[in-house]
Design a protein around this motif. Structure first.
Motif, PDB file in Angstrom:
ATOM      1  N   UNK A  93       7.343  22.204  41.027  1.00 20.50           N
ATOM      2  CA  UNK A  93       7.996  23.515  41.044  1.00 20.50           C
ATOM      3  C   UNK A  93       8.080  24.103  42.458  1.00 20.50           C
ATOM      4  N   UNK A  94       7.752  23.286  43.451  1.00 24.22           N
ATOM      5  CA  UNK A  94       7.710  23.753  44.842  1.00 24.22           C
ATOM      6  C   UNK A  94       8.784  23.044  45.648  1.00 24.22           C
ATOM      7  N   UNK A  95       9.576  23.793  46.374  1.00 27.59           N
ATOM      8  CA  UNK A  95      10.720  23.225  47.093  1.00 27.59           C
ATOM      9  C   UNK A  95      10.304  22.115  48.051  1.00 27.59           C
ATOM     10  N   UNK A  96       9.142  22.251  48.676  1.00 25.27           N
ATOM     11  CA  UNK A  96       8.685  21.238  49.628  1.00 25.27           C
ATOM     12  C   UNK A  96       7.938  20.097  48.959  1.00 25.27           C
ATOM     13  N   UNK A  97       7.800  20.139  47.627  1.00 23.07           N
ATOM     14  CA  UNK A  97       7.367  18.972  46.881  1.00 23.07           C
ATOM     15  C   UNK A  97       5.892  18.653  46.881  1.00 23.07           C
ATOM     16  N   UNK A  98       5.065  19.601  47.233  1.00 24.47           N
ATOM     17  CA  UNK A  98       3.621  19.370  47.173  1.00 24.47           C
ATOM     18  C   UNK A  98       2.895  20.683  46.937  1.00 24.47           C
ATOM     19  N   UNK A  99       1.611  20.577  46.625  1.00 26.02           N
ATOM     20  CA  UNK A  99       0.752  21.754  46.484  1.00 26.02           C
ATOM     21  C   UNK A  99       0.296  22.192  47.873  1.00 26.02           C
ATOM     22  N   UNK A 100       0.040  23.491  48.020  1.00 31.24           N
ATOM     23  CA  UNK A 100      -0.416  24.001  49.312  1.00 31.24           C
ATOM     24  C   UNK A 100      -1.818  23.550  49.660  1.00 31.24           C
ATOM     25  N   UNK A 101      -2.100  23.543  50.954  1.00 33.53           N
ATOM     26  CA  UNK A 101      -3.418  23.189  51.477  1.00 33.53           C
ATOM     27  C   UNK A 101      -3.982  24.385  52.253  1.00 33.53           C
ATOM     28  N   UNK A 102      -5.306  24.457  52.373  1.00 33.28           N
ATOM     29  CA  UNK A 102      -5.886  25.593  53.105  1.00 33.28           C
ATOM     30  C   UNK A 102      -5.302  25.802  54.490  1.00 33.28           C
ATOM     31  N   UNK A 103      -5.006  24.708  55.204  1.00 32.54           N
ATOM     32  CA  UNK A 103      -4.447  24.839  56.552  1.00 32.54           C
ATOM     33  C   UNK A 103      -3.094  25.547  56.551  1.00 32.54           C
ATOM     34  N   UNK A 104      -2.355  25.428  55.455  1.00 31.96           N
ATOM     35  CA  UNK A 104      -1.068  26.121  55.376  1.00 31.96           C
ATOM     36  C   UNK A 104      -1.252  27.633  55.453  1.00 31.96           C
TER      37      UNK A 104
END
Length: 258
Positions: A218-229
């Motif tokens: 469901x995310x345009x960039x195709x992955x789950x977020x990471x803390x560094x983001x």
């Protein structure tokens, strides 16, 4: 007035800075040369480990205990911050307040208890409001405040109604803070993370492969977020050159549900 400027030490106070997104933000700021006061609720060992990691970057850091649910302790906490500023940096003010500390409750509206609702309210909404009030005299004129919201204040997923309602309140509060604190040159913004791989909520997004795959899909960039983001985004927002950004909601979600 105590203007935040290039000659004064830049110092950030980050609630919930001993772990998760708060810790990541602290480390990013430390690498930018910012001193850190971080808070923890009960795990002093984890807080001291984070202080050691910050020190390894060359920045100074202090860990102070704080329970955001107990607003009666905020005046004493402000006194502890004042003492830490003097003893560690020989300073009277800090530059950045990052209202990050929090906790989550996952329950349908029909199953949400009043006790769980009150806990969310005390920590996220009441805690942020009155902690900022208590610390306002210690924030340098020209400083910044970042309040933490959530993508869930924009899109809706079953089980997060109470949590998201608090975050919606944070977003409204941010605009009022920006309006009221503007005379002192203090910019106030909201950062709203999407789903991130941390231990938040029991590590659900990080550890449950099915949920992780759903979020990524469901995310345009195709992955789950990471803390560094998130840590990198907050640190960037607080850099001196970004001081004209004010009263904004900045979602850092990779484009969830767009």
């Amino acid at each position: 007035m105590n203007q935040a400027n290039s000659t004064a030490p830049r110092i950030a106070l980050i609630t919930g800075g001993s772990r998760g997104l708060g810790k990541n933000t602290a480390l990013h700021l430390a690498r930018d040369g910012v001193g850190v006061i971080l808070t923890y609720v009960g795990n002093r060992a984890a807080a001291e480990q984070t202080v050691a990691e910050i020190a390894a970057t060359g920045a100074k850091a202090v860990a102070l205990q704080l329970d955001l649910a107990k607003s009666s302790t905020f005046p004493a906490f402000a006194d502890a911050v004042r003492a830490a500023l003097k003893s560690t940096w020989n300073a009277e003010r800090f530059t950045y307040l990052v209202n990050n500390g929090g906790m989550g409750v996952h329950a349908a509206i029909a199953e949400t208890t009043e006790a769980a609702f009150d806990e969310l309210y005390n920590v996220h909404l009441k805690g942020t409001f009155f902690l900022t009030q208590a610390l306002l005299p210690l924030i340098a004129d020209g400083g910044r405040i970042v309040n933490t919201s959530s993508g869930l204040a924009r899109f809706s997923l079953p089980g997060y109604a109470a949590y998201a309602a608090m975050k919606g309140g944070i977003e409204v509060m941010t605009r009022y803070m920006a309006k009221e604190f503007g005379a002192r040159g203090i910019a106030v913004n909201t950062v709203a993370p999407g789903a991130i791989e941390t231990d938040f909520g029991g590590g659900l997004v990080r550890d449950n492969a099915e949920i992780n795959a759903f979020v990524a899909g469901q995310t345009a960039l195709g992955r789950v977020g990471r803390p560094d983001d998130i840590g990198a985004a907050v640190a960037s927002l607080l850099r001196p050159e970004n001081g004209w950004i004010n009263a904004q909601r900045i979602e850092v979600s990779g484009g969830m549900f767009v």
